[in-house]
Enzyme design. Sequence first.
Site, PDB file in Angstrom:
ATOM      1  N   GLU A 123       0.814  -1.216   0.000  1.00 25.88           N
ATOM      2  CA  GLU A 123       0.000   0.000   0.000  1.00 25.88           C
ATOM      3  C   GLU A 123       0.846   1.264   0.000  1.00 25.88           C
ATOM      4  O   GLU A 123       0.461   2.277  -0.605  1.00 25.88           O
ATOM      5  CB  GLU A 123      -0.952  -0.006   1.195  1.00 25.88           C
ATOM      6  CG  GLU A 123      -2.084  -1.009   1.113  1.00 25.88           C
ATOM      7  CD  GLU A 123      -1.671  -2.440   1.431  1.00 25.88           C
ATOM      8  OE1 GLU A 123      -2.466  -3.358   1.161  1.00 25.88           O
ATOM      9  OE2 GLU A 123      -0.541  -2.641   1.939  1.00 25.88           O
TER      10      GLU A 123
ATOM     11  N   GLN B 202      -7.351  -2.011  -1.213  1.00 22.25           N
ATOM     12  CA  GLN B 202      -8.385  -3.044  -1.311  1.00 22.25           C
ATOM     13  C   GLN B 202      -9.379  -3.034  -0.150  1.00 22.25           C
ATOM     14  O   GLN B 202     -10.580  -3.245  -0.349  1.00 22.25           O
ATOM     15  CB  GLN B 202      -7.719  -4.415  -1.428  1.00 22.25           C
ATOM     16  CG  GLN B 202      -8.656  -5.508  -1.861  1.00 22.25           C
ATOM     17  CD  GLN B 202      -7.914  -6.785  -2.191  1.00 22.25           C
ATOM     18  OE1 GLN B 202      -7.555  -7.548  -1.294  1.00 22.25           O
ATOM     19  NE2 GLN B 202      -7.666  -7.018  -3.475  1.00 22.25           N
ATOM     20  N   PHE B 203      -8.914  -2.797   1.063  1.00 26.18           N
ATOM     21  CA  PHE B 203      -9.764  -2.595   2.232  1.00 26.18           C
ATOM     22  C   PHE B 203      -9.174  -1.458   3.052  1.00 26.18           C
ATOM     23  O   PHE B 203      -7.951  -1.353   3.175  1.00 26.18           O
ATOM     24  CB  PHE B 203      -9.843  -3.858   3.103  1.00 26.18           C
ATOM     25  CG  PHE B 203     -10.653  -4.969   2.496  1.00 26.18           C
ATOM     26  CD1 PHE B 203     -12.020  -5.061   2.732  1.00 26.18           C
ATOM     27  CD2 PHE B 203     -10.048  -5.917   1.688  1.00 26.18           C
ATOM     28  CE1 PHE B 203     -12.767  -6.084   2.172  1.00 26.18           C
ATOM     29  CE2 PHE B 203     -10.786  -6.943   1.124  1.00 26.18           C
ATOM     30  CZ  PHE B 203     -12.158  -7.025   1.364  1.00 26.18           C
ATOM     31  N   ALA B 204     -10.038  -0.627   3.631  1.00 25.03           N
ATOM     32  CA  ALA B 204      -9.560   0.506   4.423  1.00 25.03           C
ATOM     33  C   ALA B 204      -8.700   0.058   5.600  1.00 25.03           C
ATOM     34  O   ALA B 204      -7.836   0.804   6.062  1.00 25.03           O
ATOM     35  CB  ALA B 204     -10.739   1.333   4.925  1.00 25.03           C
ATOM     36  N   ASP B 205      -8.923  -1.155   6.083  1.00 17.97           N
ATOM     37  CA  ASP B 205      -8.113  -1.695   7.172  1.00 17.97           C
ATOM     38  C   ASP B 205      -6.639  -1.757   6.814  1.00 17.97           C
ATOM     39  O   ASP B 205      -5.769  -1.754   7.696  1.00 17.97           O
ATOM     40  CB  ASP B 205      -8.577  -3.115   7.524  1.00 17.97           C
ATOM     41  CG  ASP B 205     -10.068  -3.205   7.773  1.00 17.97           C
ATOM     42  OD1 ASP B 205     -10.842  -2.846   6.865  1.00 17.97           O
ATOM     43  OD2 ASP B 205     -10.471  -3.645   8.865  1.00 17.97           O
ATOM     44  N   TYR B 206      -6.330  -1.812   5.510  1.00 17.67           N
ATOM     45  CA  TYR B 206      -4.952  -1.983   5.057  1.00 17.67           C
ATOM     46  C   TYR B 206      -4.349  -0.692   4.515  1.00 17.67           C
ATOM     47  O   TYR B 206      -3.304  -0.724   3.847  1.00 17.67           O
ATOM     48  CB  TYR B 206      -4.889  -3.078   3.988  1.00 17.67           C
ATOM     49  CG  TYR B 206      -5.422  -4.409   4.464  1.00 17.67           C
ATOM     50  CD1 TYR B 206      -5.112  -4.892   5.727  1.00 17.67           C
ATOM     51  CD2 TYR B 206      -6.251  -5.176   3.663  1.00 17.67           C
ATOM     52  CE1 TYR B 206      -5.601  -6.096   6.176  1.00 17.67           C
ATOM     53  CE2 TYR B 206      -6.749  -6.392   4.102  1.00 17.67           C
ATOM     54  CZ  TYR B 206      -6.419  -6.853   5.363  1.00 17.67           C
ATOM     55  OH  TYR B 206      -6.914  -8.058   5.799  1.00 17.67           O
TER      56      TYR B 206
ATOM     57  N   PHE C 291      -3.053   1.618   6.317  1.00 18.14           N
ATOM     58  CA  PHE C 291      -2.047   2.173   7.230  1.00 18.14           C
ATOM     59  C   PHE C 291      -0.603   2.000   6.774  1.00 18.14           C
ATOM     60  O   PHE C 291       0.236   2.854   7.078  1.00 18.14           O
ATOM     61  CB  PHE C 291      -2.267   1.625   8.641  1.00 18.14           C
ATOM     62  CG  PHE C 291      -3.592   2.051   9.206  1.00 18.14           C
ATOM     63  CD1 PHE C 291      -3.808   3.361   9.587  1.00 18.14           C
ATOM     64  CD2 PHE C 291      -4.649   1.160   9.296  1.00 18.14           C
ATOM     65  CE1 PHE C 291      -5.037   3.778  10.071  1.00 18.14           C
ATOM     66  CE2 PHE C 291      -5.887   1.561   9.781  1.00 18.14           C
ATOM     67  CZ  PHE C 291      -6.082   2.875  10.155  1.00 18.14           C
ATOM     68  N   PRO C 292      -0.222   0.963   6.031  1.00 23.46           N
ATOM     69  CA  PRO C 292       1.134   0.959   5.474  1.00 23.46           C
ATOM     70  C   PRO C 292       1.388   2.140   4.533  1.00 23.46           C
ATOM     71  O   PRO C 292       2.534   2.536   4.346  1.00 23.46           O
ATOM     72  CB  PRO C 292       1.197  -0.376   4.721  1.00 23.46           C
ATOM     73  CG  PRO C 292       0.243  -1.257   5.445  1.00 23.46           C
ATOM     74  CD  PRO C 292      -0.889  -0.354   5.841  1.00 23.46           C
TER      75      PRO C 292
ATOM     76  N   HIS D 234     -11.397  -6.592   8.185  1.00 23.70           N
ATOM     77  CA  HIS D 234     -12.086  -6.126   6.981  1.00 23.70           C
ATOM     78  C   HIS D 234     -13.320  -5.312   7.336  1.00 23.70           C
ATOM     79  O   HIS D 234     -14.303  -5.287   6.575  1.00 23.70           O
ATOM     80  CB  HIS D 234     -12.499  -7.317   6.099  1.00 23.70           C
ATOM     81  CG  HIS D 234     -11.357  -8.113   5.580  1.00 23.70           C
ATOM     82  ND1 HIS D 234     -10.731  -9.074   6.329  1.00 23.70           N
ATOM     83  CD2 HIS D 234     -10.712  -8.089   4.384  1.00 23.70           C
ATOM     84  CE1 HIS D 234      -9.755  -9.619   5.626  1.00 23.70           C
ATOM     85  NE2 HIS D 234      -9.718  -9.032   4.442  1.00 23.70           N
TER      86      HIS D 234
END
Length: 274
Positions: free
Chosen positions: A60, A82-86, A88-89, A129
């Site tokens: 990301e 792909q998902f807002a959870d990811y 942060f990178p 997710h």
Amino acid sequence: MTAMSMIQALNSALEQKLADDPNVLTFGEDVGYFGGVFGVTKGLQEKFGSERVFDAPINESAIVALAMGMATNGMRPVAEIQFADYIFPGFDQIVSELSRIRYRSANQFTAPVTIRTPSGGGIYGGQTHSMSPEAFFTHIPGIIILMPSNPYDAKGLLISAIESDDPVVFFEPKRLYNGPFSGDPSTPSTSWASHPKGDVPDELYRVPIGKADLVREGSDLTVVAYGTMVHVGLAAAEELGINAEIIDLRTLVPYDIDTVAASVRKTGRCMVLH
């Protein structure tokens, strides 16, 4: 007008901007050949080719950095996380680089980057997710934050986002992607969810950034919401018989304080539903 789900409306926006502007391109994890895990980019690679609609590595930070580099060289990239959870990178790239480039370059560079990302719960996605991290980004100067609540706004706001010269983080409430989720016990009986599609113009149009929508007039209190919670507020007002005025922010930054203030002056009470 065509009856569209939010997924179809977002796909229509991307298709029309790719056709309208050769500098627009879109990429992300599974965006190309697969058409996105939710199908938002379905069919676009076949139509526009793998140089304008393509897959990215699971990185990301690199996705955001690549988009920024493209934007400073005249392109208008639409990057998908792909998902807002990811997201942060890529958070440091957004906060420390993307949001500041206009200011730090004394307006020599702009960064017309749109970052699309599905957010929120309601589809049994578990802890990795289901996050709604939009509040983090509302505290960062230099980026626009959008979240639609219906197919019409989804298409019009995404077109406005792509045309913006400033970076936009575009949160898509996946609970609303296809309307009702079968067997969801939390769906009110009088729910919005029985009507998952909305009338969406076939042509290219824009919903203005920074302008809230008064979706229900009332006098008992003002309910300020966005995304999925707009519909939760509408359903609650119906079931409880409350004459609530409900405002859909649509744009979290810049925040339409004038519309909210005018409503609160009228009702004397305000509830934020998020």
